[in-house]
Design a protein around this motif. Structure first.
Motif, PDB file in Angstrom:
ATOM      1  N   TRP A 150       0.883  -1.167   0.000  1.00 54.94           N
ATOM      2  CA  TRP A 150       0.000   0.000   0.000  1.00 54.94           C
ATOM      3  C   TRP A 150       0.923   1.220   0.000  1.00 54.94           C
ATOM      4  CZ3 TRP A 150      -4.073   2.400  -1.375  1.00 54.94           C
ATOM      5  CH2 TRP A 150      -4.393   3.650  -0.839  1.00 54.94           C
ATOM      6  N   PRO A 151       0.948   1.994  -1.085  1.00 57.53           N
ATOM      7  CA  PRO A 151       1.936   3.071  -1.236  1.00 57.53           C
ATOM      8  C   PRO A 151       1.549   4.313  -0.432  1.00 57.53           C
ATOM      9  CG  PRO A 151       0.575   2.924  -3.202  1.00 57.53           C
ATOM     10  CD  PRO A 151       0.150   1.797  -2.307  1.00 57.53           C
ATOM     11  N   ALA A 152       1.712   4.239   0.868  1.00 54.92           N
ATOM     12  CA  ALA A 152       1.249   5.303   1.759  1.00 54.92           C
ATOM     13  C   ALA A 152       1.920   6.643   1.471  1.00 54.92           C
ATOM     14  CB  ALA A 152       1.484   4.898   3.213  1.00 54.92           C
ATOM     15  N   ASN A 153       3.124   6.616   0.944  1.00 56.18           N
ATOM     16  CA  ASN A 153       3.883   7.850   0.741  1.00 56.18           C
ATOM     17  C   ASN A 153       3.952   8.283  -0.722  1.00 56.18           C
ATOM     18  OD1 ASN A 153       4.611   8.085   3.560  1.00 56.18           O
ATOM     19  ND2 ASN A 153       6.000   6.371   3.217  1.00 56.18           N
ATOM     20  N   ASN A 154       3.117   7.690  -1.555  1.00 58.20           N
ATOM     21  CA  ASN A 154       3.146   8.017  -2.981  1.00 58.20           C
ATOM     22  C   ASN A 154       1.713   8.217  -3.473  1.00 58.20           C
ATOM     23  OD1 ASN A 154       3.256   7.883  -5.872  1.00 58.20           O
ATOM     24  ND2 ASN A 154       5.241   6.856  -5.744  1.00 58.20           N
ATOM     25  N   PRO A 155       1.220   9.444  -3.490  1.00 58.02           N
ATOM     26  CA  PRO A 155      -0.180   9.687  -3.865  1.00 58.02           C
ATOM     27  C   PRO A 155      -0.551   9.163  -5.240  1.00 58.02           C
ATOM     28  CG  PRO A 155       0.737  11.630  -2.810  1.00 58.02           C
ATOM     29  CD  PRO A 155       1.881  10.689  -3.030  1.00 58.02           C
ATOM     30  N   ALA A 156       0.341   9.284  -6.222  1.00 59.08           N
ATOM     31  CA  ALA A 156       0.013   8.801  -7.569  1.00 59.08           C
ATOM     32  C   ALA A 156      -0.187   7.293  -7.571  1.00 59.08           C
ATOM     33  CB  ALA A 156       1.113   9.202  -8.551  1.00 59.08           C
ATOM     34  N   GLU A 157       0.672   6.585  -6.843  1.00 59.02           N
ATOM     35  CA  GLU A 157       0.513   5.135  -6.764  1.00 59.02           C
ATOM     36  C   GLU A 157      -0.716   4.753  -5.944  1.00 59.02           C
ATOM     37  OE1 GLU A 157       4.992   3.395  -7.490  1.00 59.02           O
ATOM     38  OE2 GLU A 157       4.152   3.313  -5.468  1.00 59.02           O
ATOM     39  N   GLN A 158      -1.031   5.540  -4.915  1.00 55.11           N
ATOM     40  CA  GLN A 158      -2.261   5.286  -4.163  1.00 55.11           C
ATOM     41  C   GLN A 158      -3.470   5.319  -5.089  1.00 55.11           C
ATOM     42  OE1 GLN A 158      -3.035   7.628  -0.663  1.00 55.11           O
ATOM     43  NE2 GLN A 158      -0.875   7.618  -0.063  1.00 55.11           N
ATOM     44  N   VAL A 159      -3.518   6.320  -5.949  1.00 54.53           N
ATOM     45  CA  VAL A 159      -4.636   6.453  -6.877  1.00 54.53           C
ATOM     46  C   VAL A 159      -4.707   5.241  -7.792  1.00 54.53           C
ATOM     47  CG1 VAL A 159      -5.527   7.797  -8.825  1.00 54.53           C
ATOM     48  CG2 VAL A 159      -4.703   8.968  -6.775  1.00 54.53           C
ATOM     49  N   GLU A 160      -3.565   4.768  -8.260  1.00 58.38           N
ATOM     50  CA  GLU A 160      -3.555   3.598  -9.148  1.00 58.38           C
ATOM     51  C   GLU A 160      -4.077   2.353  -8.425  1.00 58.38           C
ATOM     52  OE1 GLU A 160      -2.767   1.260 -12.631  1.00 58.38           O
ATOM     53  OE2 GLU A 160      -3.401   3.305 -12.175  1.00 58.38           O
ATOM     54  N   VAL A 161      -3.621   2.144  -7.202  1.00 51.97           N
ATOM     55  CA  VAL A 161      -4.120   0.999  -6.436  1.00 51.97           C
ATOM     56  C   VAL A 161      -5.611   1.151  -6.152  1.00 51.97           C
ATOM     57  CG1 VAL A 161      -3.943  -0.257  -4.243  1.00 51.97           C
ATOM     58  CG2 VAL A 161      -1.862   0.454  -5.444  1.00 51.97           C
ATOM     59  N   LEU A 162      -6.030   2.361  -5.772  1.00 52.55           N
ATOM     60  CA  LEU A 162      -7.452   2.600  -5.492  1.00 52.55           C
ATOM     61  C   LEU A 162      -8.320   2.340  -6.711  1.00 52.55           C
ATOM     62  CD1 LEU A 162      -7.389   5.801  -3.261  1.00 52.55           C
ATOM     63  CD2 LEU A 162      -8.339   3.582  -2.638  1.00 52.55           C
ATOM     64  N   ARG A 163      -7.806   2.688  -7.890  1.00 53.24           N
ATOM     65  CA  ARG A 163      -8.568   2.423  -9.107  1.00 53.24           C
ATOM     66  C   ARG A 163      -8.923   0.947  -9.211  1.00 53.24           C
ATOM     67  NH1 ARG A 163      -7.222   3.040 -15.049  1.00 53.24           N
ATOM     68  NH2 ARG A 163      -5.031   2.688 -14.549  1.00 53.24           N
ATOM     69  N   TRP A 164      -7.948   0.084  -8.929  1.00 56.48           N
ATOM     70  CA  TRP A 164      -8.188  -1.355  -9.073  1.00 56.48           C
ATOM     71  C   TRP A 164      -8.967  -1.941  -7.905  1.00 56.48           C
ATOM     72  CZ3 TRP A 164      -8.265  -3.442 -13.546  1.00 56.48           C
ATOM     73  CH2 TRP A 164      -7.541  -2.848 -14.578  1.00 56.48           C
ATOM     74  N   LEU A 165      -8.792  -1.379  -6.718  1.00 55.63           N
ATOM     75  CA  LEU A 165      -9.643  -1.803  -5.605  1.00 55.63           C
ATOM     76  C   LEU A 165     -11.101  -1.490  -5.918  1.00 55.63           C
ATOM     77  CD1 LEU A 165      -7.616  -0.589  -2.471  1.00 55.63           C
ATOM     78  CD2 LEU A 165      -7.590  -2.864  -3.516  1.00 55.63           C
ATOM     79  N   SER A 166     -11.351  -0.304  -6.454  1.00 55.36           N
ATOM     80  CA  SER A 166     -12.719   0.088  -6.797  1.00 55.36           C
ATOM     81  C   SER A 166     -13.263  -0.738  -7.945  1.00 55.36           C
ATOM     82  CB  SER A 166     -12.745   1.580  -7.167  1.00 55.36           C
ATOM     83  OG  SER A 166     -12.340   2.375  -6.084  1.00 55.36           O
ATOM     84  N   TRP A 167     -12.434  -0.979  -8.953  1.00 51.13           N
ATOM     85  CA  TRP A 167     -12.866  -1.791 -10.095  1.00 51.13           C
ATOM     86  C   TRP A 167     -13.246  -3.189  -9.623  1.00 51.13           C
ATOM     87  CZ3 TRP A 167     -11.023  -6.207 -12.689  1.00 51.13           C
ATOM     88  CH2 TRP A 167     -11.585  -6.436 -13.963  1.00 51.13           C
ATOM     89  N   ASN A 168     -12.479  -3.721  -8.711  1.00 48.52           N
ATOM     90  CA  ASN A 168     -12.827  -5.031  -8.169  1.00 48.52           C
ATOM     91  C   ASN A 168     -14.208  -4.988  -7.518  1.00 48.52           C
ATOM     92  OD1 ASN A 168     -11.952  -7.861  -7.056  1.00 48.52           O
ATOM     93  ND2 ASN A 168     -12.734  -6.742  -5.305  1.00 48.52           N
ATOM     94  N   ASP A 169     -14.408  -4.029  -6.634  1.00 54.50           N
ATOM     95  CA  ASP A 169     -15.647  -4.004  -5.856  1.00 54.50           C
ATOM     96  C   ASP A 169     -16.874  -3.722  -6.714  1.00 54.50           C
ATOM     97  OD1 ASP A 169     -14.023  -4.505  -3.714  1.00 54.50           O
ATOM     98  OD2 ASP A 169     -14.128  -2.486  -2.883  1.00 54.50           O
ATOM     99  N   GLN A 170     -16.720  -2.913  -7.746  1.00 53.53           N
ATOM    100  CA  GLN A 170     -17.857  -2.526  -8.569  1.00 53.53           C
ATOM    101  C   GLN A 170     -18.113  -3.462  -9.756  1.00 53.53           C
ATOM    102  OE1 GLN A 170     -20.034  -0.141  -7.698  1.00 53.53           O
ATOM    103  NE2 GLN A 170     -18.782   0.017  -5.857  1.00 53.53           N
ATOM    104  N   HIS A 171     -17.088  -4.166 -10.209  1.00 50.16           N
ATOM    105  CA  HIS A 171     -17.227  -4.949 -11.440  1.00 50.16           C
ATOM    106  C   HIS A 171     -16.751  -6.399 -11.298  1.00 50.16           C
ATOM    107  CE1 HIS A 171     -18.257  -1.197 -13.336  1.00 50.16           C
ATOM    108  NE2 HIS A 171     -17.071  -0.683 -13.080  1.00 50.16           N
ATOM    109  N   TRP A 172     -15.476  -6.571 -10.975  1.00 53.84           N
ATOM    110  CA  TRP A 172     -14.879  -7.901 -11.019  1.00 53.84           C
ATOM    111  C   TRP A 172     -15.470  -8.850  -9.971  1.00 53.84           C
ATOM    112  CZ3 TRP A 172     -12.736 -10.951 -14.239  1.00 53.84           C
ATOM    113  CH2 TRP A 172     -11.862 -11.970 -13.861  1.00 53.84           C
ATOM    114  N   ALA A 173     -15.590  -8.379  -8.739  1.00 56.69           N
ATOM    115  CA  ALA A 173     -16.128  -9.238  -7.685  1.00 56.69           C
ATOM    116  C   ALA A 173     -17.552  -9.682  -8.005  1.00 56.69           C
ATOM    117  CB  ALA A 173     -16.078  -8.527  -6.333  1.00 56.69           C
ATOM    118  N   LYS A 174     -18.332  -8.772  -8.583  1.00 55.89           N
ATOM    119  CA  LYS A 174     -19.699  -9.137  -8.957  1.00 55.89           C
ATOM    120  C   LYS A 174     -19.702 -10.153 -10.098  1.00 55.89           C
ATOM    121  CE  LYS A 174     -21.515  -4.619  -7.557  1.00 55.89           C
ATOM    122  NZ  LYS A 174     -22.149  -3.362  -8.022  1.00 55.89           N
ATOM    123  N   ALA A 175     -18.748 -10.033 -10.999  1.00 48.68           N
ATOM    124  CA  ALA A 175     -18.708 -10.931 -12.154  1.00 48.68           C
ATOM    125  C   ALA A 175     -18.298 -12.350 -11.772  1.00 48.68           C
ATOM    126  CB  ALA A 175     -17.744 -10.367 -13.212  1.00 48.68           C
TER     127      ALA A 175
END
Length: 201
Positions: A77-102
């Motif tokens: 979890w890139p606590a000290n890198n905001p750009a990387e946080q956003v990238e990880v968050l994108r995929w966490l959200s994609w999982n919860d909204q799309h992949w996990a449901k599929a």
């Protein structure tokens, strides 16, 4: 630190991460205990996982995973890198909204039912779910071309999040054979000892 768990996909992520990071924790299996008033005071959803670390009480696997990484000083979890946080968050959200449901219906019918002894899989309920699964598998497959991991060019909590149910794709009869980047990625994760065997003894 205490981590309350059951044998299910959300606790699996947390347990695997704690083991992978070498964190010292007490792992408390919570089958049959989550409806008690004592547990509800920790987690009002009465689900698992739940983490207690001193005065910190957390539920939701993603939040717990981020906390564990911060505690261990891990850039999973890139606590000290905001750009990387956003990238990880994108995929966490994609999982919860799309992949996990599929993938979730396949996981439920074949893995959850068997784990908790709630009957045989209803295979007749799954054919209608195939198009949605293949739709999002194609998105992930395309993204993984030329990549070993989902985000930040290294192992992150996004990998554990997305793989939590898909790890069982063969046993759950998920039609992922044509998505070779996805299956390659899943097989690579399965070589990580803590991911392959996350369950406390």
């Amino acid at each position: 630190m205490k981590i309350y768990w059951i044998k299910a996909q959300a606790p699996r992520r947390v347990l695997a991460l704690a083991k992978h990071l070498g964190l010292d924790a007490e792992f408390i299996e919570s089958n049959g205990k989550m409806k008690t008033p004592e547990y509800a005071r920790l987690n009002p959803n009465m689900k698992a996982p739940t983490m207690v670390d001193g005065d910190v009480v957390l539920w939701e696997a993603s939040a717990i995973m981020a906390y564990l990484c911060i505690k261990a000083g891990s850039d999973m979890w890139p606590a000290n890198n905001p750009a990387e946080q956003v990238e990880v968050l994108r995929w966490l959200s994609w999982n919860d909204q799309h992949w996990a449901k599929a993938v979730g219906d396949f996981y439920f019918e074949h893995i959850v039912k068997a784990t908790f002894h709630i009957g045989p899989p209803d295979r007749d309920a799954l054919p209608d779910k195939v198009p949605e699964l293949k739709r999002f598998a194609a998105v992930l497959d395309h993204h993984l071309e030329g990549r070993e991991f989902v985000a930040c060019q290294r192992l992150t909590i996004a990998d554990f999040q997305l793989a939590a149910m898909a790890h069982y794709w063969r046993e759950a009869e998920m039609p992922l054979q044509e998505f070779r980047q996805v299956t390659r990625w899943l097989d690579r994760l399965a070589q990580i000892p803590a991911w392959a065997d996350p369950w406390p003894r």
